[in-house]
Design an enzyme around this catalytic site. Sequence first.
Site, short mmCIF file in Angstrom:
data_model
loop_
_atom_site.label_atom_id
_atom_site.label_comp_id
_atom_site.label_asym_id
_atom_site.label_seq_id
_atom_site.Cartn_x
_atom_site.Cartn_y
_atom_site.Cartn_z
N LYS A 191 -1.92 5.46 -14.22
CA LYS A 191 -3.21 5.93 -14.73
C LYS A 191 -3.76 7.03 -13.81
O LYS A 191 -3.72 6.91 -12.61
CB LYS A 191 -4.22 4.79 -14.73
CG LYS A 191 -3.84 3.63 -15.59
CD LYS A 191 -5.05 2.71 -15.69
CE LYS A 191 -4.66 1.27 -15.94
NZ LYS A 191 -4.36 0.51 -14.75
N GLY A 211 -3.10 5.79 3.20
CA GLY A 211 -2.79 4.86 4.29
C GLY A 211 -1.39 4.29 4.18
O GLY A 211 -0.91 4.00 3.10
N ASP A 216 2.76 1.25 -11.86
CA ASP A 216 1.56 2.09 -11.82
C ASP A 216 1.74 3.32 -10.96
O ASP A 216 2.68 3.42 -10.20
CB ASP A 216 0.44 1.28 -11.16
CG ASP A 216 -0.27 0.40 -12.16
OD1 ASP A 216 -0.06 0.58 -13.35
OD2 ASP A 216 -1.05 -0.47 -11.71
N MET A 252 -11.50 2.79 -4.12
CA MET A 252 -11.86 3.70 -5.22
C MET A 252 -13.22 4.36 -4.95
O MET A 252 -14.02 4.53 -5.86
CB MET A 252 -11.92 2.92 -6.55
CG MET A 252 -10.57 2.37 -6.97
SD MET A 252 -10.65 1.46 -8.51
CE MET A 252 -11.14 -0.14 -7.94
N GLY A 283 -0.61 -2.29 -3.79
CA GLY A 283 -1.39 -3.23 -3.00
C GLY A 283 -1.20 -4.65 -3.48
O GLY A 283 -0.08 -5.08 -3.73
N ASP A 284 -2.29 -5.38 -3.62
CA ASP A 284 -2.24 -6.72 -4.19
C ASP A 284 -2.76 -6.64 -5.63
O ASP A 284 -3.80 -6.05 -5.88
CB ASP A 284 -3.12 -7.67 -3.38
CG ASP A 284 -3.08 -9.07 -3.96
OD1 ASP A 284 -2.23 -9.85 -3.51
OD2 ASP A 284 -3.86 -9.36 -4.89
N PRO A 317 0.78 -1.24 0.00
CA PRO A 317 0.00 0.00 0.00
C PRO A 317 0.82 1.29 0.00
O PRO A 317 0.26 2.37 -0.14
CB PRO A 317 -0.79 -0.11 1.30
CG PRO A 317 0.09 -0.94 2.19
CD PRO A 317 0.78 -1.91 1.30
N1 SAH Z 1 -4.65 -3.36 -5.78
C1 SAH Z 1 -4.81 -2.30 -4.82
C2 SAH Z 1 -6.10 -1.53 -5.05
C3 SAH Z 1 -6.17 -0.81 -6.35
S1 SAH Z 1 -7.63 0.13 -6.55
C4 SAH Z 1 -4.73 -2.87 -3.41
O1 SAH Z 1 -4.78 -4.08 -3.22
O2 SAH Z 1 -4.59 -2.08 -2.49
C5 SAH Z 1 -7.11 1.70 -5.96
C6 SAH Z 1 -7.76 2.02 -4.64
O3 SAH Z 1 -7.08 1.38 -3.59
C7 SAH Z 1 -7.71 3.49 -4.26
O4 SAH Z 1 -8.75 4.20 -4.89
C8 SAH Z 1 -7.92 3.41 -2.78
O5 SAH Z 1 -9.26 3.20 -2.45
C9 SAH Z 1 -7.16 2.15 -2.43
N2 SAH Z 1 -5.81 2.48 -1.99
C10 SAH Z 1 -4.66 2.18 -2.60
N3 SAH Z 1 -3.60 2.60 -1.88
C11 SAH Z 1 -4.12 3.17 -0.78
C12 SAH Z 1 -3.56 3.79 0.38
N4 SAH Z 1 -2.23 3.91 0.52
N5 SAH Z 1 -4.38 4.26 1.32
C13 SAH Z 1 -5.73 4.13 1.18
N6 SAH Z 1 -6.30 3.57 0.14
C14 SAH Z 1 -5.53 3.09 -0.84
#
Ligand code: SAH
Length: 498
Positions: free
Chosen positions: A55, A198, A33, A169, A87-88, A10
């Site tokens: 993006k 976060g 990304d 999102m 993230g994942d 994250p």
């Molecule tokens: N694959 C990612 C999610 C991608 S969709 C995962 O597993 O975390 C993108 C969304 O993820 C953002 O709109 C937000 O809602 C969330 N997100 C990603 N990074 C974040 C962060 N550092 N803090 C809070 N929300 C986050």
Amino acid sequence: MKVTLVGAGPGDPGLLTVKGRRALERADVVVYDRLVSPAVLELIPASARRIDVGKEASHHPVPQERINQILLEEAQAGHSVVRLKGGDPFVFGRGGEELLALARAGVDFEEIPGVTSAVAAAAYGGIPVTHRDFASSLHIITGHAREGAALEINFEALVRAGGTLAFLMGVTALPAIVQGLLDAGMDRDTPAAMVERGTLPGQRRCLGTLGTLRERAADMGIRSPALIIVGGVCSLAEELCWFERLPLHGKRILVTRPAGRGGTLSEKLRDRGAEVVEFPCVRTEPVLPCPEMERALECAGGYEWLGFTSAAGVEAFWQCLRGMGKDARALGGVKLAAIGAGTGRALEERGLHPDLIPAVYDASHMGRALAEAAGGKVLLLRAEEGSPALTEALEAAGVSFDDIAAYRTIYGGSPPDGLREQLTAGCFDYVTFTSASTVRGLVSAVGEDGDFSRFLGLCIGEQTAGEAGKYGISVRVAERASIDALAELAVRESGGEP
Ligand code: SAH
């Protein structure tokens, strides 16, 4: 070759998996990304080519089909490709789509899961996504609707399930999400929260209830990326708040350091919550060949002491010795002095134990300690422009010595983007200096006419502070000349208990 899809976590670089990091270190090409944090991007080796396919929500610079094509082309060209995603990769990351395209084209692939923000942003916000008293299920939902369409969320089913709801999102759709839950019968007083950015140094939390969340988020100006969490577990957020209470939370620190070394100070500062930007602003280069050092080492037995003032000096000495086809035995009974613990470690790594390390790690204390201990001749192997404080102390005591330039320092490095402007704008609370040469490295990168008045210089010792003072930098000096003491100084300056 192969494409490895890697979850970058994250944001906090410490949350990248061990396996993901190993894949990054071996990559020829890294396709990444927008959500991958700069601190994770720093881990990409300099030898790897970077392709940014980030993006933005409304304008998509690189469409998904094109990304799939890039991955295919790079792999087919024989490169080891890492596809790095926030993230994942399989949690709303379109990782499945990318792998399908590769599978269908017969390209080898692998997937290394990452820590999803759905769990980690909550955790850093003090919210456990499940807790026996509050929730026995966790639902991860996208708040992103296909273009022009309404949200495709079964709010009734979610409310009936009674678990913790994590919306990704969802910033734009927050009002629709809240309304959907209320319309489906969820209590207005259900605890709810948002965690913006976060796990990152600028993390902010917005705590409330389903009824108040929209207004609070608007007041705070919460923006993407943010996680929306709804459910009883959010009532624990005050009590379990930890990340934002770290002593350096909210502080932005520029860590200047020699290239190829360091990293530990950055880690210690990050562990205490700081946002760290690294700047390898000096580089050392052994003087090779070094006939003067060779001559001295040929008759090493003529010296009583051999003195080192940095790990770079030890390295240069060792390279020279090995180049002469010799090893540690050439030193016989010569005693070894090191200016501090780091230099001492560099000796130990080569099977040499320092006989003397001064109580205070600086040139003048080293000079005095050597002067006291030495009866015979001293050989100093150090930087081209070594501090005169060392040789002055020896001269004053009438100790004879040879002072040989074993390495030279090259200033400037490649500074972070817009460093000069960032310093002028006061973007850094602190800049750390671990030697006078790092001060010169910063100044030579920024220019002597730069604005050095908008940050506090945290210095490892008096000589470093003296150098910083020449450029009008306000300084504080660590209690001891060590990385730990420097990290403690940062904490104390920001009002915390080290
Ligand atoms: N694959 C990612 C999610 C991608 S969709 C995962 O597993 O975390 C993108 C969304 O993820 C953002 O709109 C937000 O809602 C969330 N997100 C990603 N990074 C974040 C962060 N550092 N803090 C809070 N929300 C986050």
